[in-house]
Design a protein around this motif. Structure first.
Motif, PDB file in Angstrom:
ATOM      1  N   ASP A   1       0.798  -1.229   0.000  1.00 30.19           N
ATOM      2  CA  ASP A   1       0.000   0.000   0.000  1.00 30.19           C
ATOM      3  C   ASP A   1       0.828   1.276   0.000  1.00 30.19           C
ATOM      4  N   TYR A   2       2.099   1.140   0.366  1.00 28.35           N
ATOM      5  CA  TYR A   2       2.896   2.351   0.524  1.00 28.35           C
ATOM      6  C   TYR A   2       4.206   2.240  -0.250  1.00 28.35           C
ATOM      7  N   THR A   3       4.749   3.417  -0.573  1.00 31.85           N
ATOM      8  CA  THR A   3       6.092   3.486  -1.115  1.00 31.85           C
ATOM      9  C   THR A   3       7.032   3.714   0.058  1.00 31.85           C
ATOM     10  N   ILE A   4       8.093   2.922   0.161  1.00 33.80           N
ATOM     11  CA  ILE A   4       8.959   3.002   1.338  1.00 33.80           C
ATOM     12  C   ILE A   4      10.396   3.304   0.931  1.00 33.80           C
ATOM     13  N   VAL A   5      10.999   4.229   1.633  1.00 35.25           N
ATOM     14  CA  VAL A   5      12.430   4.486   1.450  1.00 35.25           C
ATOM     15  C   VAL A   5      13.095   4.253   2.800  1.00 35.25           C
ATOM     16  N   ILE A   6      14.095   3.388   2.831  1.00 35.49           N
ATOM     17  CA  ILE A   6      14.736   3.081   4.102  1.00 35.49           C
ATOM     18  C   ILE A   6      16.233   3.335   4.012  1.00 35.49           C
ATOM     19  N   VAL A   7      16.750   4.007   5.042  1.00 34.84           N
ATOM     20  CA  VAL A   7      18.196   4.157   5.188  1.00 34.84           C
ATOM     21  C   VAL A   7      18.656   3.044   6.111  1.00 34.84           C
ATOM     22  N   THR A   8      19.686   2.328   5.722  1.00 33.23           N
ATOM     23  CA  THR A   8      20.187   1.289   6.621  1.00 33.23           C
ATOM     24  C   THR A   8      21.701   1.139   6.523  1.00 33.23           C
ATOM     25  N   HIS A   9      22.288   0.838   7.678  1.00 34.27           N
ATOM     26  CA  HIS A   9      23.711   0.524   7.746  1.00 34.27           C
ATOM     27  C   HIS A   9      23.955  -0.929   7.389  1.00 34.27           C
ATOM     28  N   ASN A  10      22.850  -1.673   7.474  1.00 33.77           N
ATOM     29  CA  ASN A  10      22.938  -3.115   7.485  1.00 33.77           C
ATOM     30  C   ASN A  10      22.689  -3.640   6.070  1.00 33.77           C
ATOM     31  N   MET A  11      23.746  -4.111   5.421  1.00 28.64           N
ATOM     32  CA  MET A  11      23.611  -4.534   4.017  1.00 28.64           C
ATOM     33  C   MET A  11      22.703  -5.731   3.860  1.00 28.64           C
ATOM     34  N   GLN A  12      22.776  -6.658   4.848  1.00 26.30           N
ATOM     35  CA  GLN A  12      21.900  -7.822   4.769  1.00 26.30           C
ATOM     36  C   GLN A  12      20.435  -7.366   4.802  1.00 26.30           C
ATOM     37  N   GLN A  13      20.194  -6.368   5.638  1.00 24.52           N
ATOM     38  CA  GLN A  13      18.829  -5.874   5.721  1.00 24.52           C
ATOM     39  C   GLN A  13      18.379  -5.313   4.371  1.00 24.52           C
ATOM     40  N   ALA A  14      19.249  -4.529   3.758  1.00 22.02           N
ATOM     41  CA  ALA A  14      18.909  -3.968   2.450  1.00 22.02           C
ATOM     42  C   ALA A  14      18.637  -5.093   1.455  1.00 22.02           C
ATOM     43  N   ALA A  15      19.499  -6.112   1.485  1.00 31.81           N
ATOM     44  CA  ALA A  15      19.348  -7.221   0.542  1.00 31.81           C
ATOM     45  C   ALA A  15      18.053  -7.985   0.807  1.00 31.81           C
TER      46      ALA A  15
END
Lengths: 281, 255
Positions: free
Chosen positions: B195-209
């Motif tokens: 339902d939403y467009t999400i932009v996330i900043v993360t230090h954690n590459m696994q999380q991004a992946a």
């Protein structure tokens, strides 16, 4: 062992110092209660003074002090809290606001009799309010403002910046963040500051000396432009100006003033702990 | 389809350039992850997307960020409305020191939304959307700070959802949370992206992946200026990065 001993001696010394602070307060309060309590009666609290104040009650002085405290609050609370919100939330840090802050600090250190003379010059004479509750309340309010402004500003600044940011991030305006989050958070501190300020106003003699206080006026004030008796000044009068004054009346008056001030203090403490308890888990 | 469109966005703090010439499209109903080492400007860029840098007096933003073909930095643009459309969740869970209910109701109240829908319904729906309704429905009057950190962060997400945003910005939303709570937040993001467009900043590459559809890799050049090195679909960025610096970063050679 010798370090242990040194520590014990140190603590004993510190304990003694705190005792030195507490003992005089207990002695004063104890003495006033002891000597003043017998004078208390329904008549003393509710009747007009008679026989040149040597008999009867102190009702008009009690009412006068209540009215003056109320009047002071009506003026000083909105102005003081408003100024604190402005300084903490809106004002930029520039020469102008620094000058205002400096002025507030300096106002706090002005002797109260100077406020009295200032009130006489401005409100009683120049603005022609006469010696009146209005002039007295305004004078006391000006004297109270520095306390209210600085404690309120401190309370507002203690609210984490983050809440203002979050409020803005949710589409709240600057003012909505202040009103809905920052002010409620700062309220206990503001209330404490307000009551401390009003306490000082209630107990002061010098500022009301020239602006409102009546030496002897065995009736209640009819309007804001009327003079009134007030507890601190009445105490001064019966202690120094009236020969043959029974000691019990003096002590009784002191006790009533003390009880008024202390009970306001108690209310402040209760309000604060109520808000704090609501926040606890 | 692009939901927000950043064109040549640069940020200066006073004289100092901190973010240089960022051009990227935030895709609709997708999760875009901004990754990179500390100080690379990814959080600064995130905050450009709902103008949270406005309150930093020395910050100046140039370039354009388009939302529905309108530049959000155009003169006279309604920032309050922008913040309603582009919500934000912060690094540390930061519920207001009020009740759970009042936290969620804050946005709808300041925006006057409760005139259209019942506040109770908005609060319930928002808490359901973030999956803590069952846990808190009997204690809505409780102080929000009594919740666990993970619950607090989901409450903060509910608080954002309550104003019905289109885009949700998340600034390292799980960095203060333990691994289990982190996973719950990530699962939640995958549900919300319908339902939403999400932009996330993360230090954690696994999380991004794990969580994102698109990944933008930021890096500081000359130790000073943050810039966008590479941007593309997450699968490609992590398996076939084009830029040597991206390869070095995702293989853990620095950062």
């Amino acid at each position: 062992m010798s370090q242990q001993l040194a520590q014990k001696l140190g603590f004993a010394f510190l304990g003694l110092m705190s005792l030195v602070v507490i003992v005089p307060i207990l002695l004063v309060v104890g003495a006033i209660i002891y000597a003043g309590f017998p004078a208390l009666s329904w008549e003393f609290l509710s009747a007009m003074p008679r026989e040149g104040m040597r008999a009867g009650g102190i009702f008009p002085a009690i009412v006068g002090t209540l009215l003056l405290t109320l009047g002071t609050g009506l003026v000083a609370i909105p102005v003081g809290v408003g100024a604190a919100v402005y300084l903490s939330e809106y004002a930029r840090d520039n020469l102008f606001t620094r000058a205002i802050r400096l002025a507030i600090v300096n106002l706090a250190s002005i002797p109260s009799v100077v406020y009295g003379l200032f009130g006489l010059g401005l409100f009683v004479l120049l603005l022609q309010f006469g010696t009146s509750i209005l002039a007295g309340s305004l004078t006391l309010a000006i004297m109270t403002l520095p306390v209210i402004i600085s404690t309120s500003e401190e309370a507002l600044r203690a609210v984490p910046m983050e809440y203002r940011t979050v409020s803005e991030s949710l589409g709240g305006t600057h003012w909505q963040g202040i009103r809905r989050i920052v002010l409620p958070q700062a309220l206990p501190g503001i209330i404490t500051g307000v009551i401390l300020g009003l306490l000082r106003a209630a107990g002061e003699t010098a500022p009301i000396l020239f602006t409102v206080a009546a030496f002897f006026l065995p009736r209640l004030p009819q309007s804001a432009f009327d003079q009134t008796m007030a507890l601190p000044y009445h105490l001064y009068v019966i202690s120094t100006q009236v020969p043959g004054m029974p000691l019990s009346i003096q002590h009784g008056t002191a006790l009533v003033l003390l009880a008024f001030v202390l009970s306001m203090n108690l209310v402040a403490t209760l309000i604060r702990s109520y808000f704090r308890r609501r926040r606890e888990w | 389809m692009s939901r927000m469109d950043s064109r040549n966005v640069s940020v200066t703090y006073g004289e100092k350039l901190v973010l240089d010439d960022i051009t990227l499209e935030v895709k609709e109903r997708q999760i875009t992850a901004l990754i990179g080492p500390s100080g690379c400007g990814k959080s600064t860029f995130l905050r450009c997307l709902n103008r949270m840098n406005d309150s930093i007096k020395i910050a100046r933003v140039t370039g354009q960020i388009l939302l529905d073909d309108e530049d959000i930095y155009a003169a006279g643009y309604d920032v309050v409305r922008l913040r309603q459309r582009v919500g934000m969740v912060f690094q540390r869970p930061n519920p207001f020191p009020q009740s759970i209910y009042d936290n969620v109701a804050f946005g709808p109240r300041v925006l006057g939304m409760h005139r259209d829908a019942s506040l109770d319904d908005i609060v319930e729906q928002s808490l359901q959307d973030v999956g803590i309704w069952r846990e808190v429905r009997d204690s809505l009057k409780r102080d929000a700070l009594t919740l666990s950190l993970g619950q607090q962060q989901r409450l903060c997400l509910a608080r954002v959802i309550a104003v019905k945003p289109e885009v949700i910005l998340m600034d390292e939303p799980a960095s203060a949370l333990d691994p289990i709570e982190t996973l719950r937040i990530e699962d939640l993001m995958r549900e919300l992206v319908d339902d939403y467009t999400i932009v996330i900043v993360t230090h954690n590459m696994q999380q991004a992946a794990r969580v994102s559809d698109w990944t933008a890799f930021f890096l500081t050049l000359d130790g000073q200026v943050g810039t966008l090195i590479e941007y593309g679909e997450t699968g490609r960025i992590f398996t076939q990065p084009q830029d040597q610096r991206t390869i070095d970063y995702i293989t853990g050679r620095f950062g």
